[in-house]
Design a protein around this motif. Structure first.
Motif, PDB file in Angstrom:
ATOM      1  N   PRO A 243       0.826  -1.213   0.000  1.00 63.18           N
ATOM      2  CA  PRO A 243       0.000   0.000   0.000  1.00 63.18           C
ATOM      3  C   PRO A 243       0.855   1.255   0.000  1.00 63.18           C
ATOM      4  CG  PRO A 243      -0.021  -1.039   2.161  1.00 63.18           C
ATOM      5  CD  PRO A 243       0.684  -1.994   1.248  1.00 63.18           C
ATOM      6  N   MET A 244       0.312   2.307  -0.591  1.00 60.78           N
ATOM      7  CA  MET A 244       1.040   3.561  -0.685  1.00 60.78           C
ATOM      8  C   MET A 244       1.232   4.207   0.685  1.00 60.78           C
ATOM      9  SD  MET A 244       2.073   3.996  -3.689  1.00 60.78           S
ATOM     10  CE  MET A 244       2.712   5.627  -3.339  1.00 60.78           C
ATOM     11  N   GLU A 245       0.418   3.816   1.678  1.00 57.99           N
ATOM     12  CA  GLU A 245       0.602   4.377   3.021  1.00 57.99           C
ATOM     13  C   GLU A 245       1.948   4.010   3.614  1.00 57.99           C
ATOM     14  OE1 GLU A 245      -3.578   4.353   1.956  1.00 57.99           O
ATOM     15  OE2 GLU A 245      -2.042   2.796   1.967  1.00 57.99           O
ATOM     16  N   MET A 246       2.562   2.968   3.074  1.00 56.59           N
ATOM     17  CA  MET A 246       3.878   2.571   3.575  1.00 56.59           C
ATOM     18  C   MET A 246       4.944   3.612   3.234  1.00 56.59           C
ATOM     19  SD  MET A 246       3.550  -0.412   5.064  1.00 56.59           S
ATOM     20  CE  MET A 246       5.184  -1.098   5.059  1.00 56.59           C
ATOM     21  N   SER A 251       7.501  11.767   2.359  1.00 59.31           N
ATOM     22  CA  SER A 251       7.263  13.210   2.352  1.00 59.31           C
ATOM     23  C   SER A 251       7.963  13.876   3.527  1.00 59.31           C
ATOM     24  CB  SER A 251       5.761  13.483   2.393  1.00 59.31           C
ATOM     25  OG  SER A 251       5.176  12.882   3.538  1.00 59.31           O
ATOM     26  N   GLN A 252       8.037  13.185   4.668  1.00 54.93           N
ATOM     27  CA  GLN A 252       8.766  13.736   5.806  1.00 54.93           C
ATOM     28  C   GLN A 252      10.252  13.873   5.499  1.00 54.93           C
ATOM     29  OE1 GLN A 252       7.938  11.278   9.202  1.00 54.93           O
ATOM     30  NE2 GLN A 252       5.722  11.377   8.923  1.00 54.93           N
ATOM     31  N   VAL A 302       4.746   2.409   8.064  1.00 55.71           N
ATOM     32  CA  VAL A 302       3.516   2.723   8.778  1.00 55.71           C
ATOM     33  C   VAL A 302       2.924   1.488   9.427  1.00 55.71           C
ATOM     34  CG1 VAL A 302       1.191   3.640   8.460  1.00 55.71           C
ATOM     35  CG2 VAL A 302       3.101   4.641   7.223  1.00 55.71           C
ATOM     36  N   SER A 303       3.034   0.341   8.774  1.00 54.18           N
ATOM     37  CA  SER A 303       2.463  -0.880   9.348  1.00 54.18           C
ATOM     38  C   SER A 303       3.107  -1.228  10.677  1.00 54.18           C
ATOM     39  CB  SER A 303       2.626  -2.037   8.361  1.00 54.18           C
ATOM     40  OG  SER A 303       3.996  -2.273   8.119  1.00 54.18           O
TER      41      SER A 303
END
Length: 370
Positions: A243-246, A251-252, A302-303
């Motif tokens: 997933p792109m949330e990873m 961006s940080q 993120v996971s």
């Protein structure tokens, strides 16, 4: 008499004409033999398909006497380790070139400069480590390119800019860790891309290429599995299903890098800093600037961070539930002890002989307490 005399003259005339025809035929035959391409020694040539097969001969160099009209040249399974820039000069009609299973480690920049009609190039199973960005700029008709089983660690930007007709590309079994999306955007006709068996690092450097892969699959392109090697949390997973949330932390990193670019640059950070000079006796030591390398913060996917947060929340909830159970148990014990004490006092107050009125009053008191 005229009929008889005309016979020898007619035969003489026919003989002269026959000699002329024979000379013309011989001249045409000689010209045709000279015009036919000569086949290199030990190679097999097909005059119909204009194919020259020099495969499996243990060649260490390309035959210099290749016919100019050659359309297919097979040089696979040889011992070619280096190619001069003029190896395929004047082969403008060449359409298919196979250099697979050799020992090539690099290719000159202009080696394919004359191959303007090339449609298929096989470089499978060599030792190629680098490619020049202008290597294929003179082959706009190229449709199939195989660079699998080599030592490529990266692809130069602009390598595929002049290949609008490329349909299949194989990059399997190399040393590629990431790819740039801009390198593949000119391939508007690409239908098949093979990138398996590479040590892919599924980090921020591969995020943009993941976007391109999704677009490539959406328009009907075929792509084999791009299995992640690093980080450990994604090892063995296909990059397309991550997933792109990873990649939110990318961006940080970009913000930190942009803000860090505004700071005044200091001295370069080195791991082995020189030893400080010994202070003179009687003099106060001057404070030295810190040369220690700042430890780079490691961003967790993120996971992983969500898993840690879930564990913390679950621990807090379980702790609250345990405290409530302990309080309830303590309350039950206190209540039970009070009731037992009350019953003991009640038994002491009862008369030795039964008193119905007293018993009735005691039952009322017990019911009221309950």
């Amino acid at each position: 008499m005229l009929a008889r005399g005309s016979g020898p003259e007619q035969r003489t005339r026919l003989a002269v004409q026959w000699r002329q025809i024979s000379w013309i035929a011989c001249w045409i035959a000689l010209c045709a033999v000279e015009a036919l391409p000569a086949c290199p020694f030990s190679c097999k040539c097909d005059s119909r398909s204009l194919e020259v097969d020099c495969s499996g001969l243990g060649l260490t160099m390309v035959p210099p006497d290749l016919p100019a009209a050659t359309r297919t040249l097979l040089l696979l399974n040889n011992k070619l380790s280096a190619l001069p820039s003029w190896a395929f000069a004047n082969l403008s009609s060449l359409q298919r070139l196979d250099l697979s299973n050799n020992f090539l480690d690099q290719l000159p920049r202009s080696i394919f400069g004359d191959l303007t009609n090339l449609t298929e190039l096989q470089l499978r199973n060599n030792s190629i480590r680098t490619l020049d960005r202008d290597l294929l700029q003179h082959s706009p008709l190229l449709r199939h390119l195989d660079l699998s089983i080599n030592g490529l660690a990266q692809l130069p930007a602009g390598l595929f800019d002049g290949l609008p007709a490329l349909r299949s590309l194989s990059l399997r079994s190399n040393r590629l860790q990431n790819l740039d999306r801009l390198t593949f955007e000119p391939l508007a006709s690409l239908q098949l891309l093979q990138v398996g068996d590479n040590p892919w690092e599924c980090d921020c450097n591969l995020r943009d290429f993941k976007h391109w892969m999704e677009w490539f699959s959406y328009r009907g392109g075929r792509l084999d599995q791009l299995a992640c090697t690093l980080p450990k949390e994604l090892r063995g997973k296909d990059m397309r299903v991550v997933p792109m949330e990873m990649f939110n932390y990318c961006s940080q990193l970009e913000d930190e890098n942009s803000s860090a670019g505004l700071d005044i640059p200091g001295p370069p950070c080195t791991k082995a800093s020189p030893e400080p000079a010994k202070p003179k006796p009687g003099a106060e030591p001057e404070p030295e600037p810190s040369t220690a390398c700042p430890q780079k913060q490691r961003y967790r996917p993120v996971s992983v961070r969500r898993a840690i947060g879930t564990v913390i929340i679950a621990g807090v909830v379980c702790g609250i539930v345990c405290i409530m159970m302990v309080v309830a148990a303590a309350y039950g014990c206190i209540y039970a002890s009070l009731m037992a004490k009350y019953h003991r006092e009640l038994k002491k107050r009862q008369p030795l002989m039964g008193d119905p009125e007293g018993e009735h009053e005691d039952q009322k008191q017990i019911s009221s307490v309950a």
